[in-house]
Design an enzyme around this catalytic site. Sequence first.
Site, PDB file in Angstrom:
ATOM      1  CG  ASP A  71       1.721   7.863 -14.612  1.00 39.10           C
ATOM      2  OD1 ASP A  71       0.686   7.852 -15.299  1.00 39.10           O
ATOM      3  OD2 ASP A  71       1.813   7.311 -13.492  1.00 39.10           O
ATOM      4  CG  ASP A 121      -4.709   7.917  -6.901  1.00 36.68           C
ATOM      5  OD1 ASP A 121      -4.829   8.726  -7.830  1.00 36.68           O
ATOM      6  OD2 ASP A 121      -4.992   6.709  -7.008  1.00 36.68           O
ATOM      7  CD  GLU A 142      -5.439   2.111  -5.781  1.00 33.63           C
ATOM      8  OE1 GLU A 142      -4.203   2.138  -5.955  1.00 33.63           O
ATOM      9  OE2 GLU A 142      -6.186   3.031  -6.137  1.00 33.63           O
ATOM     10  CG  HIS A 198       0.376   4.241 -13.464  1.00 33.15           C
ATOM     11  ND1 HIS A 198      -0.075   5.363 -12.845  1.00 33.15           N
ATOM     12  CD2 HIS A 198      -0.552   3.278 -13.194  1.00 33.15           C
ATOM     13  CE1 HIS A 198      -1.214   5.105 -12.214  1.00 33.15           C
ATOM     14  NE2 HIS A 198      -1.527   3.850 -12.406  1.00 33.15           N
ATOM     15  CG  HIS A 221     -10.850   3.342  -5.066  1.00 35.96           C
ATOM     16  ND1 HIS A 221      -9.710   2.723  -5.478  1.00 35.96           N
ATOM     17  CD2 HIS A 221     -10.998   4.421  -5.877  1.00 35.96           C
ATOM     18  CE1 HIS A 221      -9.171   3.389  -6.490  1.00 35.96           C
ATOM     19  NE2 HIS A 221      -9.935   4.436  -6.737  1.00 35.96           N
TER      20      HIS A 221
END
Length: 441
Positions: free
Chosen positions: A108, A343, A236, A105, A275
């Site tokens: 980051d 991730d 996502e 990102h 998720h």
Amino acid sequence: MNAPVPSYFGLTDPIKYEGPSSTNPLAYHYYDKNRIVAGRSMEDHLRFAVCYWHSFSWPGGDPFGGETFLRPWMHGSDPMAMAKAKADVAFDLFKLLDVPFYTFHDADVAPVGETINEHLSNFAAILDVIEAKQSTAKAKLLWGTANLFSHRRFMAGAATNPDPDVFAFSAATVRACLEATHRLGGQNYVLWGGREGYETILNTDIGREYQQMGRFLSMVVEHKHKIGFKGPILIEPKPREPSKHQYDYDVATVFGFLEKWGLTDDVKVNIEQNHAILAGHSFEHEIALAYALGIFGSVDLNRGDALLGWDTDQFAMDAGELTLVLHEMLKHGGFSTGGFNFDAKIRRQSIDPIDLVQAHVGSIDIAARALVNAEKLLNDGVLTKIVNDRYAGWDSAESQAILAGKRTLAEVADRAIAADLSPKPRSGRQEYIETLVARSL
Ligand code: XLS
Ligand code: NI
Ligand code: NI
């Protein structure tokens, strides 16, 4: 903290494949990158990416305590120098792991600015650093994304914010991140809905928020075409956390949204294990559904904890689950532009630099092992045959005519009555099939 820290992990040579009989914990026992599995090299099948945020920007805090990792590049008085030191360590890890990709990102890689201009100029400066590093590195950008959720300006969402200035700030950020991704040769661009959702209906107009979100996504797609970015935009899905009601709940929900806005050609999904289970699904369910709906894009590889109801983002180590996932993927040819992005975050007690290396090595190895298992299951053909036999009736000319819209309800009903149908139930054979899979692991 100005000096680069190339020896942070205490290793100089990249991790090597030593085979299943190796006792070296820092070697690949199964990940033999050049080995051909189902027609592609392991490296090309699995397309591993190291993520910047959990691995280099997360200090190890939890709701009860602050940082545990004490990363040297996170302590200093010059944010730009710290960002450069972080990039040195990041590219050092990519090289040690010998992975083909990484992800980030904006927030980051570069210091977050207070105003949009400060933010974009920080990002632009670091982009030059990253571009130079990437030019001599093996690791390339799998996808870029924008962090539209950490700063307090995003507390009520980004595109779905009641304040159009936040929408505009987000548009400027996403444009910069999409163009940066394009410049670095990134293969996809990800939008995780961060805080696109709400806490209480008492202060929320869902209709407006959906419309804002649809228009934002359409604008991103229009811009992607304008600049000639060829990769897909990836949404996502995530059902909850941070907001109670997240709009991108799961693959099915995202598909409905994309259909409404006519975006299924340009937008696919980036599926994350944790998720999926927070949404009450299995990992393999979300993968299989995305393929069935034609929106499979990429995967955030991690795992949740069966006993904890939040996004623990642990490193994936379950060969059984990954075998089922890879079996679904192999059936459909696997990744095209996507990859397995880590991730995932190490636990906050894993405070030694080498823990970060070990976590990736372990998860890479287990995924490689699962790939071999999945290829074997596919080549044995038993599972494929069971499913094909189960639906064989739908292959007949009459069944196909029904599906093609060539029969009316009355015609199908009349045929059933004329034949005096009395369908015979057949066993689903679940335990037999589970035995076949379990024995193959
Ligand atoms: C958070 C998400 C995030 C995305 C990228 O839960 O998984 O890490 O992958 O914004
Ligand atoms: Ni993710
Ligand atoms: Ni997660």
